[in-house]
Design an enzyme around this catalytic site. Structure first.
Site, PDB file in Angstrom:
ATOM      1  N   LYS A 121     -11.679 -30.367 -36.867  1.00 14.01           N
ATOM      2  CA  LYS A 121     -11.271 -29.025 -36.426  1.00 14.01           C
ATOM      3  C   LYS A 121     -10.544 -29.077 -35.074  1.00 14.01           C
ATOM      4  O   LYS A 121      -9.518 -28.412 -34.879  1.00 14.01           O
ATOM      5  CB  LYS A 121     -12.515 -28.129 -36.349  1.00 14.01           C
ATOM      6  N   SER A 181     -16.452 -23.679 -33.614  1.00 13.08           N
ATOM      7  CA  SER A 181     -15.637 -24.835 -33.213  1.00 13.08           C
ATOM      8  C   SER A 181     -16.345 -25.440 -32.004  1.00 13.08           C
ATOM      9  O   SER A 181     -16.279 -24.899 -30.909  1.00 13.08           O
ATOM     10  CB  SER A 181     -14.217 -24.408 -32.847  1.00 13.08           C
ATOM     11  N   LYS A 194     -10.601 -23.230 -24.955  1.00 12.97           N
ATOM     12  CA  LYS A 194     -11.864 -23.981 -25.133  1.00 12.97           C
ATOM     13  C   LYS A 194     -11.659 -25.127 -26.125  1.00 12.97           C
ATOM     14  O   LYS A 194     -12.078 -26.265 -25.881  1.00 12.97           O
ATOM     15  CB  LYS A 194     -12.951 -22.999 -25.632  1.00 12.97           C
TER      16      LYS A 194
HETATM   17  P1  NAD Z   1     -16.138 -13.863 -31.237  1.00 13.45           P
HETATM   18  O1  NAD Z   1     -16.181 -13.970 -29.750  1.00 13.45           O
HETATM   19  O2  NAD Z   1     -15.360 -12.764 -31.854  1.00 13.45           O
HETATM   20  O3  NAD Z   1     -17.635 -13.781 -31.819  1.00 13.45           O
HETATM   21  C1  NAD Z   1     -18.721 -14.469 -31.289  1.00 13.45           C
HETATM   22  C2  NAD Z   1     -19.964 -13.631 -31.542  1.00 13.45           C
HETATM   23  O4  NAD Z   1     -21.095 -14.347 -31.080  1.00 13.45           O
HETATM   24  C3  NAD Z   1     -19.947 -12.289 -30.792  1.00 13.45           C
HETATM   25  O5  NAD Z   1     -20.202 -11.244 -31.702  1.00 13.45           O
HETATM   26  C4  NAD Z   1     -21.059 -12.438 -29.764  1.00 13.45           C
HETATM   27  O6  NAD Z   1     -21.722 -11.234 -29.471  1.00 13.45           O
HETATM   28  C5  NAD Z   1     -21.981 -13.428 -30.469  1.00 13.45           C
HETATM   29  N1  NAD Z   1     -22.857 -14.153 -29.569  1.00 13.45           N
HETATM   30  C6  NAD Z   1     -22.531 -14.824 -28.446  1.00 13.45           C
HETATM   31  N2  NAD Z   1     -23.634 -15.396 -27.908  1.00 13.45           N
HETATM   32  C7  NAD Z   1     -24.673 -15.072 -28.727  1.00 13.45           C
HETATM   33  C8  NAD Z   1     -26.069 -15.348 -28.703  1.00 13.45           C
HETATM   34  N3  NAD Z   1     -26.612 -16.071 -27.724  1.00 13.45           N
HETATM   35  N4  NAD Z   1     -26.835 -14.843 -29.688  1.00 13.45           N
HETATM   36  C9  NAD Z   1     -26.293 -14.105 -30.695  1.00 13.45           C
HETATM   37  N5  NAD Z   1     -24.979 -13.792 -30.753  1.00 13.45           N
HETATM   38  C10 NAD Z   1     -24.193 -14.287 -29.784  1.00 13.45           C
HETATM   39  O7  NAD Z   1     -15.638 -15.283 -31.764  1.00 13.45           O
HETATM   40  P2  NAD Z   1     -14.918 -15.575 -33.154  1.00 13.45           P
HETATM   41  O8  NAD Z   1     -13.457 -15.350 -32.982  1.00 13.45           O
HETATM   42  O9  NAD Z   1     -15.643 -14.915 -34.251  1.00 13.45           O
HETATM   43  O10 NAD Z   1     -15.120 -17.169 -33.225  1.00 13.45           O
HETATM   44  C11 NAD Z   1     -16.360 -17.749 -33.554  1.00 13.45           C
HETATM   45  C12 NAD Z   1     -16.159 -19.250 -33.629  1.00 13.45           C
HETATM   46  O11 NAD Z   1     -15.181 -19.553 -34.631  1.00 13.45           O
HETATM   47  C13 NAD Z   1     -15.614 -19.859 -32.325  1.00 13.45           C
HETATM   48  O12 NAD Z   1     -16.162 -21.128 -32.142  1.00 13.45           O
HETATM   49  C14 NAD Z   1     -14.126 -19.945 -32.572  1.00 13.45           C
HETATM   50  O13 NAD Z   1     -13.500 -20.942 -31.782  1.00 13.45           O
HETATM   51  C15 NAD Z   1     -14.085 -20.237 -34.056  1.00 13.45           C
HETATM   52  N6  NAD Z   1     -12.891 -19.810 -34.766  1.00 13.45           N
HETATM   53  C16 NAD Z   1     -12.316 -18.606 -34.515  1.00 13.45           C
HETATM   54  C17 NAD Z   1     -11.195 -18.225 -35.238  1.00 13.45           C
HETATM   55  C18 NAD Z   1     -10.509 -16.899 -35.007  1.00 13.45           C
HETATM   56  O14 NAD Z   1      -9.390 -16.709 -35.510  1.00 13.45           O
HETATM   57  N7  NAD Z   1     -11.102 -15.951 -34.295  1.00 13.45           N
HETATM   58  C19 NAD Z   1     -10.663 -19.070 -36.218  1.00 13.45           C
HETATM   59  C20 NAD Z   1     -11.298 -20.280 -36.476  1.00 13.45           C
HETATM   60  C21 NAD Z   1     -12.408 -20.653 -35.742  1.00 13.45           C
END
Ligand code: NAD
Length: 303
Positions: free
Chosen positions: A171, A96, A241
Site C-alpha cells: 500500500k 494505511s 502520512k
Molecule cells: P478519516 O479521518 O475520515 O476517518 C478516521 C476515523 O477514525 C474517524 O471517523 C475518527 O473519528 C476515527 N478515530 C480516530 N481515532 C479513533 C479512536 N481512537 N477510536 C475510534 N475511532 C477513532 O480517515 P479515512 O479517510 O477514512 O482513512 C482511514 C484509513 O484509510 C487511513 O489510514 C487512510 O490513510 C486510509 N485510506 C484512505 C483513503 C481515502 O480516500 N480517504 C483511501 C485509501 C486508504
C-alpha cells in the site's frame, strides 16, 4: 459472522456498511457519535459504546483509523483490542499503517492466539462507497482465506501480498507511486504551460499519449485545474502520512529514494502552509510558485 468495526470515517463508514449489508452482524465504534449513528441506519449494524464493546463476541474485528498512533492506541490502550479480543479470533487492520508497527502488533496478537492481517485498501471514497476497493493483504494465508468472503463485501480485487506487513508495504508503495506521478505531472505541465502551450491542449495531448498518467487524465481535471481542493475524500494530512511512512521504510531498508525524498519535502511543506485538510494534489501549487505559472483552466500565467 459477528464483526466489530472501529473507525467510521470516509472509508470505514462505507466498508462497515457493506459488511453489514452482506449479512454480517456489525458492532461499530468511532469517537464521533454522529458517524456511529449514520452507520446504525443500516440493518445488521449496531452501536458499540467502546472499543471493548465492539470487540466483545466478535469473530473478526476491523479497524480503519488514520495511522499508526491511532491503531496503537485502539489496540494497546486501556480496554483495547489486545485485552478485549478472544483467542481464535481475527484482527484486520484496514488502515494505511507502518509495516514495522503492523509486524510488532502481529507478534503480540499471535502470543494471545489471535491472527492479525494488515489489509490496507485503495480506490478512494468512490471505491469504498461502491464496494470496489483493492485490498492488499499481509499475514497468514489461511487466515486470509478464512476472512476472504468478508473482505469481498467491500473489495473487488483482493491481493494476498505475503507475510505480516507485506500488505502495508504494498500500500505505501502504491501511494508513493501515485504521489510521485502527481509531482512529476505537475512539474512537466508547468514547463509546457510556461513555454507557451495552452493547459487544456497540453493535458489532452499528453493524456492520450505515452506520457499519460492518472494525475493528468483524472485527478488534475477534477481538482488542480479547477482549483477545487476543498472537501476531499482523502486529505493531504493522510497522504503526507503515507509518503512519510514510505520514506521511513526506505531508510529502514537502506533504499535510496531520490524521487520520493522530493515528494516528501513538498508534502511536508504543504502541511506547514496549512493545506493539510485539502486534497493531496494541492502540493503542486509549490511547483507553480517555483515556475511562475498557474495550472488552472482558462487562467494560465504565461510569459
Ligand atoms: P478519516 O479521518 O475520515 O476517518 C478516521 C476515523 O477514525 C474517524 O471517523 C475518527 O473519528 C476515527 N478515530 C480516530 N481515532 C479513533 C479512536 N481512537 N477510536 C475510534 N475511532 C477513532 O480517515 P479515512 O479517510 O477514512 O482513512 C482511514 C484509513 O484509510 C487511513 O489510514 C487512510 O490513510 C486510509 N485510506 C484512505 C483513503 C481515502 O480516500 N480517504 C483511501 C485509501 C486508504
Amino acid at each position: 459472522m459477528q464483526v466489530g468495526f472501529i473507525g467510521l470515517g470516509h472509508m470505514g463508514q462505507h466498508m462497515a456498511r457493506h459488511v453489514a449489508e452482506a449479512g454480517h452482524n456489525v458492532a461499530a465504534f468511532d469517537l464521533r457519535a454522529e458517524a456511529v449513528a449514520q452507520l446504525t441506519k443500516t440493518p445488521n449494524a449496531r452501536r458499540a459504546s467502546s472499543v471493548a464493546e465492539a470487540a466483545s463476541g466478535a469473530e473478526i474485528v476491523f479497524t480503519s483509523l488514520p495511522g499508526p498512533p491511532e491503531v496503537e492506541s485502539v489496540v494497546s490502550g486501556p480496554d483495547g483490542l489486545m485485552e478485549s479480543m478472544q483467542s481464535g479470533t481475527v484482527y484486520v487492520d484496514l488502515s494505511s499503517n507502518s509495516p514495522t508497527t503492523v509486524r510488532k502488533l502481529h507478534a503480540a496478537f499471535a502470543d494471545r492466539g489471535i491472527s492479525m492481517l494488515d489489509a490496507p485498501v485503495a480506490g478512494g471514497v468512490i471505491g469504498a462507497e461502491a464496494g470496489t476497493l483493492s485490498v492488499m493483504v499481509g499475514g497468514d494465508q489461511a487466515t486470509f482465506e478464512r476472512v476472504r468472503p468478508v473482505l469481498a463485501a467491500f473489495g473487488a480485487r483482493l491481493f494476498y501480498c505475503g507475510p505480516s506487513g507485506n500488505g502495508a508495504i504494498t500500500k505505501l508503495c502504491n501511494n508513493l507511486s501515485s504521489q510521485a506521478q502527481i509531482a512529476a505531472a505537475g512539474e512537466i505541465l508547468s514547463l509546457g504551460v510556461k513555454a507557451g502551450v495552452d493547459l487544456e491542449i497540453l493535458a489532452s495531448a499528453i493524456g492520450q499519449s505515452t506520457g499519460t498518467c492518472r494525475a493528468i487524465v483524472d485527478t488534475f481535471p477534477k481538482q488542480l485545474f479547477r482549483r477545487h481542493f476543498e472537501d476531499p475524500g482523502f486529505t493531504s494530512i493522510l497522504s503526507a502520512k503515507d509518503t512519510h511512512l514510505a520514506i521511513e521504510m526506505a531508510h529502514e531498508f537502506g533504499v535510496p529514494m531520490p524521487i520520493g525524498e522530493i515528494v516528501e519535502r513538498d508534502k511536508q511543506e504543504a502541511l506547514r502552509r496549512g493545506w493539510g485538510p485539502l486534497s493531496p494534489d494541492v502540493f503542486v501549487r509549490l511547483q507553480e510558485e517555483r515556475a511562475g505559472v498557474t495550472l488552472e483552466y482558462a487562467k494560465q500565467t504565461t510569459p
